[in-house]
Design an enzyme around this catalytic site. Structure first.
Site, mmCIF file in Angstrom:
data_model
loop_
_atom_site.group_PDB
_atom_site.id
_atom_site.type_symbol
_atom_site.label_atom_id
_atom_site.label_comp_id
_atom_site.label_asym_id
_atom_site.label_seq_id
_atom_site.Cartn_x
_atom_site.Cartn_y
_atom_site.Cartn_z
ATOM 1 C CG PHE A 81 -1.975 1.062 1.149
ATOM 2 C CD1 PHE A 81 -2.989 0.985 0.198
ATOM 3 C CD2 PHE A 81 -1.944 2.151 1.995
ATOM 4 C CE1 PHE A 81 -3.955 1.980 0.106
ATOM 5 C CE2 PHE A 81 -2.907 3.150 1.907
ATOM 6 C CZ PHE A 81 -3.918 3.071 0.964
ATOM 7 C CG ASP A 118 0.068 -3.188 6.050
ATOM 8 O OD1 ASP A 118 -1.001 -3.629 6.539
ATOM 9 O OD2 ASP A 118 0.158 -2.069 5.530
ATOM 10 C CE1 TYR A 132 -9.264 1.508 6.831
ATOM 11 C CE2 TYR A 132 -8.509 2.458 8.903
ATOM 12 C CZ TYR A 132 -8.317 2.210 7.554
ATOM 13 O OH TYR A 132 -7.177 2.669 6.949
ATOM 14 C CE LYS A 133 -7.822 -1.639 4.549
ATOM 15 N NZ LYS A 133 -8.485 -0.839 3.510
ATOM 16 N NE ARG A 185 -10.424 -2.609 -3.007
ATOM 17 C CZ ARG A 185 -9.790 -2.021 -1.976
ATOM 18 N NH1 ARG A 185 -8.508 -2.300 -1.751
ATOM 19 N NH2 ARG A 185 -10.388 -1.159 -1.210
#
Lengths: 397, 397
Positions: B113, B184, B209-210, B356
């Site tokens: 990321f 990560d 938060y995912k 996605r």
């Protein structure tokens, strides 16, 4: 004239409590409760990921930053919210040091909040120990600003004593000597009028859970003077400080102005609570607030000194020389504060010997002050603090 | 067998929506709504400052960290919550580099990321540019691990394609060559079984938060292997990482173990929402979750390839080689996703050309997958995306 009866009605204050610890954690604004409930249900619940655009979450660090800015003399677009105060100290200090690459001294004082000093220490180690953190006594700061100093890093209001630095004159001296001034407003924002523009401050940082009533662990803020904002390097170069975060480039390019001080995904629950809390400031004249704050503090000092002679004033006597808090010193300060809390007067203790009381005119009035003093007098006169139950140290003091 | 009908009942899912973007922001857990309301009223409102002790706020970063730890193979006392993922990347990387002072290369890949790479870039600049960030293609990572590499810094699951790195073998290779491995887990935690202990990872970081459904901007986590936790320097040395924060010493002394990775005052609103969200994982068998996730993803791939031939699979075909998300590629991906969202199928777009979709068995079932494909087929067959309204880029994509 600001209507402090009206502002008081905006907060939830538990029955029977005199809350003199809003300088540590402000009480619950009723609007924050409503606003957070709406966030959960109507925004996170209904909008899901679309909340970032449709509910304006992505822009909240700037929008709320502008609202905080109005209380500290910062123009629109110069303040952004996020992270914690410690992180914001690191950002400001790292940027400031790079503006004076040839200078190797960070000057601070022993009245600074320790976390600011710790963050400086960590940064210095990352920078290869090429810099020095010089810590002097608060009253020695002015004389210690010389041509070796790259950054003057101070907290305007001492967290223990309430002593107020003269931001304008110290910043001027720093600039005269070629240094950058970084101000921590943790105990200033919402406590007294602050004029970052008038003082020509370079950087300022602060937290929002004290006098701004943002809630436990509410997000911090950072201000960068407009003349510097496009020049500084963000040492914590996160994706939301990137010029185009959603291009997902592999290389970092800082965003324009204050946006580059954003780091990661903003804490929306905390931000909406704070945003609602800031409603209480609409219509508040900061000069009125200051006048009333000094009046409450002066009354408290006078009454305590008259009725509790065994306590020593730990704050400046002159209201113009302090923030919106009063400390008294006593060897048994910890137990005294516990006894006060047990009686519904909430302040806090700061090692080694200070009992600390915050006075926030938004929701504290003269009656509260007099009630607190009566209870304190009873505790001191009758040595009610001298019970074992009040001497057990809690995790958070 | 995990009861996924039951876990689905724990979330609020808006009527008529197929939510395939839980890999970006998980939906609202009903328990989080209740828990945050209770925090506001019963804790912040009633307890005020006493909440830090009496409601356990101060210990929440550790308590919630332990709960996250159980989902990623981390023993108790090795994970702590706080800040954002970008900040946690910085902490892990700074600590890792100091463990290998003689090595000057940070190895990462182009599937990481971008914020991780940006934070590395910022750290390298603070360190005086003595280090180099080497970015290779994901499939070249293994071969690029050599004796020059000090730290291998990778995201396990590629945020665009879902491609899964083999954490165990890459960590082993890193260790064989004398390097430290920083992982990560942004798209791994809650998406698939993770075994940090089994993989012998050195550091891991992630957001919540995912797949962990902590809410917008929920706090991040950091893991440090127990064998390293007392050795590492916290570059972001904040007061709550101090050995005795409430002694207010002027000098920094790191706390024991993972506590030293704490920085500032923890974001309590976000932490309690996350804590409640984690209730959904009680009774979930991660092997069941993985099996169901692969089944849903495989079904989606098969149906889309059959019915939407103009879309190209952008994710690994083999379920074992990817996380819990599927991307398809199309030049008009942005507009296609907007058309899908307008029809109630929510996924997202990642530049330059990926649409996605996340599949989270906790609340997504086969019927959702089939409904999403039907709508996607209609949009593709009838070129419904080819409307001007779907081509206007929003701030957050």
């Amino acid at each position: 004239m600001t209507d402090f009866e009206k502002t008081r009605s905006l907060f939830y204050l538990p029955e029977g409590i005199v809350y003199l610890d809003g300088n540590s954690l402000g009480p619950l604004p009723l609007a924050a409760k409503e606003r957070v409930a709406r966030l959960m249900t109507d925004e996170w619940g209904e909008l899901l990921i679309k909340g970032w655009n449709k509910a304006g979450w992505m822009m909240m660090p700037r929008k709320v930053g502008d609202r905080v800015g109005r209380l500290i003399g910062a123009p629109e677009g110069t303040v952004v919210m996020g992270d914690t105060l410690s992180i914001k100290v690191y950002q400001a200090l790292a940027s400031a040091l790079e503006l004076r690459p040839e200078r190797k001294v960070i000057l601070s004082d022993s009245g600074n909040f320790p976390s600011d000093l710790y963050m400086a220490d960590g940064l210095i180690r990352s920078l290869g120990r090429s810099h020095e953190l010089k810590i002097v006594e608060p009253e020695e700061v002015e004389a210690a600003i010389d041509e070796t100093v790259g950054v003057l890093m101070l907290t305007e209001v001492d967290y223990r004593t309430g002593r107020l630095h003269d931001m304008k004159s110290l910043t001027k001296k720093a600039h005269d000597k070629g240094a950058i001034a970084v101000w921590d407003l943790a105990h200033s924002a919402g406590a007294l009028p602050v004029d970052l523009t008038g003082a020509d401050a370079d950087f300022a940082v602060g937290c929002t859970y004290k006098y701004l009533n943002g809630g436990p662990g509410a997000p911090a803020f950072i201000y960068v003077a407009p003349r510097l904002a496009d020049k500084v390097r963000p040492a914590l170069s996160g994706w939301l400080g990137h010029e185009t975060p959603f291009a997902f480039d592999l290389g970092y390019r800082p965003g324009g102005g204050i946006d580059r001080m954003r780091v990661g995904t903003p804490p929306i629950l905390g931000l909406v609570a704070l945003d609602a809390a800031l409603d209480a400031w609409e219509g508040v004249d900061m000069a009125d607030l200051r006048q009333q704050s000094i009046k409450l503090c002066d009354l408290f000092v006078a009454e305590v000194e008259k009725r509790c002679p065994m306590l020593t004033l730990g704050s400046p006597r002159n209201g113009e020389k302090r923030g919106s808090q009063i400390s008294f010193l006593h060897r048994e300060g910890y137990a005294i504060m516990q006894a006060l809390i047990a009686r519904g007067v909430i302040g806090d203790f700061r090692a080694p010997d200070a009992i600390r009381f915050g006075f926030t005119p938004l929701y504290i009035g003269e009656r509260d002050v007099l009630k607190a003093v009566s209870i304190l007098e009873d505790i001191m006169t009758n040595r009610l603090w001298d019970a074992a139950e009040y001497k057990q140290r809690a995790l958070v003091t």
